[in-house]
Design an enzyme around this catalytic site. Structure first.
Site, PDB file in Angstrom:
ATOM      1  N   LYS B  37       0.849  -1.200   0.000  1.00  0.00           N
ATOM      2  CA  LYS B  37       0.000   0.000   0.000  1.00  0.00           C
ATOM      3  C   LYS B  37       0.883   1.248   0.000  1.00  0.00           C
ATOM      4  O   LYS B  37       1.945   1.261   0.631  1.00  0.00           O
ATOM      5  CB  LYS B  37      -0.909  -0.026   1.230  1.00  0.00           C
ATOM      6  N   SER B 112      -9.677   1.739   2.920  1.00  0.00           N
ATOM      7  CA  SER B 112      -8.876   2.528   2.019  1.00  0.00           C
ATOM      8  C   SER B 112      -7.813   1.706   1.291  1.00  0.00           C
ATOM      9  O   SER B 112      -7.178   2.218   0.376  1.00  0.00           O
ATOM     10  CB  SER B 112      -8.190   3.654   2.811  1.00  0.00           C
ATOM     11  N   SER B 136      -9.856  -0.527   7.162  1.00  0.00           N
ATOM     12  CA  SER B 136      -9.348  -0.350   5.795  1.00  0.00           C
ATOM     13  C   SER B 136      -8.710  -1.580   5.157  1.00  0.00           C
ATOM     14  O   SER B 136      -8.450  -1.573   3.955  1.00  0.00           O
ATOM     15  CB  SER B 136      -8.347   0.803   5.768  1.00  0.00           C
TER      16      SER B 136
END
Lengths: 89, 431
Positions: B37, B112, B136
């Site tokens: 990420k 996210s 997330s």
């Protein structure tokens, strides 16, 4: 309820630039969100956050770190071995 | 040492940066392509946090988890798309455009860590790292039909993670199967002296599907208002399968759920308002015009380079911490947070695992959630685990109208092994 002038004040405190159009939009959204946050009024006042806090100290030792060149690599403007910043005063 | 070539076609916009050629070493993950990420620092590879404010920032060091991945032999094949600074539930707030859900490209992947979930779900990589502040990892895992684990707070080091809400967030593994998630977790868990909250609890477990005698608690609040009945029914049927495997289902209650979400948003915005003060365009990211004064330059920079959701949360946090409102919002949120912890402690005295849906609905349509509060409400089932710091896993448990549904299993502190076994047992019986 917060007003547009409250939101403008918060924007200054937070150093967030905001346009006139956004002011109305953010104010409406803040009021909806803050109304939801009022749920927290139901939490008993006697219920305190956890009393036990632990501070974790360590010796302040010098360890290998980034070189000055590596630390400056991402800076917008530099002069000698310093980062150039906008004037504060 | 070796090299792998990654020529994947990223039609889902899962990656912000794709490394076409990646080096790998020897070890338990030798040659395994892993996506990371974009809020996790990677030396020499742009780390933007999905934000224009960090566009062009190339960290001079690796995050702890990235050091660990490299030591395990993994190949870092790219940096995945995300909601800007991790603030969102859809991956639509990225400055690099939204990611789409590989299951249905008219839908969001969740957020996210939506880029990581989409990269795994689309088969571009077998596993990926995400971060979870209020759900997330679990939300996009549920929406994309993969497995995602939010570890116990502190079991993975946050060194090198670009901070958003320190007291809530952590790095965790995502993969197609529970075994893959377990392998990735084994590589990244462990103590790091550079993170003062890091726990010395390495993970060496091999998943086992044997769960006879496990007590599974089902709080009725997890099936309350706002939960799509079809999703609730699917998850309930999945929980009933645990009884077939010899587990005991225990109906229970979690009263603190009613204000957990408000407590979460007050806490995370307050922490964000402080953490994001460092993005001033001076030390990294797009440069400022240094001619005007500090405040003028700083405000203009943040208006231009931060997206609306980030600015909204910084301002909400500033408000919640301001004199006169601190007691009404922040102090109350911390009291509510303690109630959530106490509720879990009470439940875990009686049950081993708490089960419910990961998300109240299936994946939203792109652009469907325009009002911030309605977006925040979607996090209601995931935030309690972050407030308490306990581990939680989302495992696929069926579909509603062709869209994946996630079963969430929450465990005691540092009992990832138990929820991983339960998820593994469910995965096996479902297959």
């Amino acid at each position: 309820m917060v007003s547009e002038s409250d939101v403008a004040h918060i924007a200054i405190l937070a150093d967030i630039g905001i346009t006139r159009d956004e002011l109305a939009e953010f104010t409406g959204q803040f009021n909806a969100i803050l109304e939801y946050f009022d749920l927290l009024d139901q939490v008993e006042a006697s219920e305190k956050p956890e009393a036990e806090k632990i501070n974790i100290f360590r010796e302040d030792e010098v360890v290998p770190s980034l070189t000055v060149a590596a630390a400056l690599d991402n800076a917008g403007e530099t002069e000698d071995d310093y980062i150039k910043a906008p004037k504060v005063m | 040492m070796g090299k792998i070539t990654c020529d994947a076609d990223d039609r889902w916009n899962a990656f912000i940066t794709l490394c076409r050629e990646a080096e790998h070493g020897d070890g338990p993950l030798a040659g395994v392509p892993v996506a990371v990420k974009d809020n996790i620092s990677t030396a020499g590879i742009q780390t933007s946090c999905g934000s224009a404010v960090l566009k062009g920032y190339v960290p001079p060091y690796d995050a702890f988890v990235v050091e660990r991945l490299k030591a395990a032999g993994a190949a870092i094949v790219g940096k995945t798309n995300m909601d800007e600074f991790g603030m969102g539930t859809t991956t639509e707030s990225s400055a690099f455009g939204p990611t789409t859900n590989p299951v249905d490209t008219t839908r969001v992947p969740g957020g996210s860590s939506g880029g990581s979930a989409a990269a795994v779900a689309a088969g571009m990589v077998p596993m990926a790292l995400g971060t979870d502040t209020g759900g997330s990892i679990r939300c996009p895992a549920a929406f994309c039909g993969i497995v995602g684990l939010k570890p116990t707070y502190g079991r993975t080091s946050r060194y090198g993670l670009i901070a958003y809400a320190n007291s809530l967030e952590g790095i965790g593994p995502m993969g197609r199967t529970v075994d893959d998630v377990s392998r990735l977790f084994a590589a990244i868990a462990g103590h790091d002296p550079r993170d003062a909250t890091s726990l010395d609890r390495p993970y060496t477990h091999t998943p086992s599907a044997e769960i006879r005698g496990l007590r599974v608690g089902v709080p009725h609040e997890f099936f309350g208002e706002g939960v799509d009945p079809a999703v609730g029914k699917t998850v309930r049927a999945a929980i009933d399968r645990f009884a077939d495997l010899g587990a005991e289902i225990v109906e229970c209650s979690m009263p603190s759920m009613k204000y957990a979400l408000a407590a979460y948003y007050v806490t995370c915005t307050s922490e964000a308002s402080s953490n994001l003060a460092r993005f001033d365009g001076v030390r990294y990211g797009p440069a400022n015009d240094i001619i005007p004064s500090w405040h003028e330059s700083y405000q203009e920079h943040r208006k231009t380079h931060f997206g609306k959701e980030v600015r909204r949360r910084i301002m909400l946090g500033t408000f919640a911490l301001s004199a006169g409102y601190y007691g009404k919002y922040y102090a109350k949120a911390q009291a509510a947070r303690k109630n959530v912890r106490d509720d879990f402690a009470r439940l875990f005295a009686d049950v081993d695992v708490v089960a419910g849906p990961t998300m109240p609905t299936t994946a939203f349509r792109l652009g469907e959630k325009t009002d911030p509060l309605s977006m925040y409400l979607a996090d209601i089932l995931t935030v309690p685990a972050n407030l308490a710091g306990v581990p939680a896993i989302s495992v696929p448990c069926g579909t509603v109208s062709g869209l994946p549904v996630g079963l969430q299993l929450i465990g005691r502190h540092c009992e990832e092994e138990r929820i991983i076994d339960a998820a593994r047992a469910y995965e096996e019986v479902r297959a």
